[in-house]
Enzyme design. Sequence first.
Site, PDB file in Angstrom:
ATOM      1  CE  LYS A 271      43.590  35.133  49.588  1.00  0.00           C
ATOM      2  NZ  LYS A 271      44.577  35.430  48.536  1.00  0.00           N
TER       3      LYS A 271
ATOM      4  CE  LYS B  70      46.260  43.610  42.049  1.00  0.00           C
ATOM      5  NZ  LYS B  70      47.512  44.306  42.382  1.00  0.00           N
TER       6      LYS B  70
ATOM      7  CE  LYS C  24      43.444  45.203  51.928  1.00  0.00           C
ATOM      8  NZ  LYS C  24      44.690  45.687  51.378  1.00  0.00           N
TER       9      LYS C  24
END
Length: 330
Positions: free
Chosen positions: A196, A115, A199
């Site tokens: 993958k 992240k 969103k």
Amino acid sequence: MEVQKPIVVSGIQPSGDLHLGNYLGAIRHWVKLQNEFPCFFFIADYHSLTEPFDPAKKEGQTLTIAAELMALGIDPQRCTLFVQSHVPEVTELCWILNTVTPFAFLERMTQFKDKAARQKANVNAGLFDYPVLQAADVLLYHGSLVPVGGDQIQHVELTRDLARFFNKRFGDYFPEPKPLLTEAPKLMSLTDPEKKMSKSDPGGMLALTDEPQIILQKLKRAVTDTAPEKKERSPGVSNLFLLLEHFGTSDDKLRFGREHREGTIRYSDLKTLLAERLAEHFAEFRVRRAELLRSPQKLQTILAGGAEKARTVAKATMAQVRKRIGLLVA
Ligand code: TRP
């Protein structure tokens, strides 16, 4: 003596509509678990503050995900469903756990590193401390089983370590929770099946709220093989078969498995069938979700009920924890 059932704790961040991956990877497992164990399920809104977000949207996202969880079968009568920040004791436990957490352990967390690399402009201390808050989530309710996907195992291992460190320093108190590794099929983007499903790529993602014609549209654009007689399944084709595995009837699976082996498969047929099965599978969900969102006041009341149940446990835990540490009673 009555043997106590393990307590299950798990959370999900409120950030946008749920997609098929959330459903297959987490929520369908929660729905089963609530019938077998005492479960604490919550919407991890404190955690979600560590990522970029729009304050004007946070409240709506939290209510929406609550409605979606219930529409998928999470039953507030059977489990304790609540919003993380409605039980602020969790941040106190987080602080206390911080003091037994080796800095070096947090530096090793792969999700933090990922992240931090992704949101370079916002590597805040909360992002670094994220796993300690997660440990507090579990320990606050004496959780001993934590249903998670593979990417969260390291965080559950850390939770075990922190429980042990606390116990060693202040006397045996917290159970050491175990991860319950739930099957999380790896859905890939429909348009870019090497990546993958996520969103961040709406065209390649199936949202649970997608209306039938949108599902069909998205599936029609899904990448497949150019040569259907190929024996090796390409990533795009494997992805469609993965959907078939979860949403097709046994006849569907036999039929398309055979057609693929024989090289007679027509991917357009497979796509149409999948679109139908998916639309049907989530038809009730869409209706119930809309219904629940029509009365936000009722949703709020349900969540308040969950928070009250959770908070009773949380307060008792914190009273014990403070005493063990030797904090002066107020
Ligand atoms: N970090 C988890 C995720 O992103 C969400 C979460 C927060 C969680 N607190 C938790 C999961 C406690 C299990 C237990 O999926």
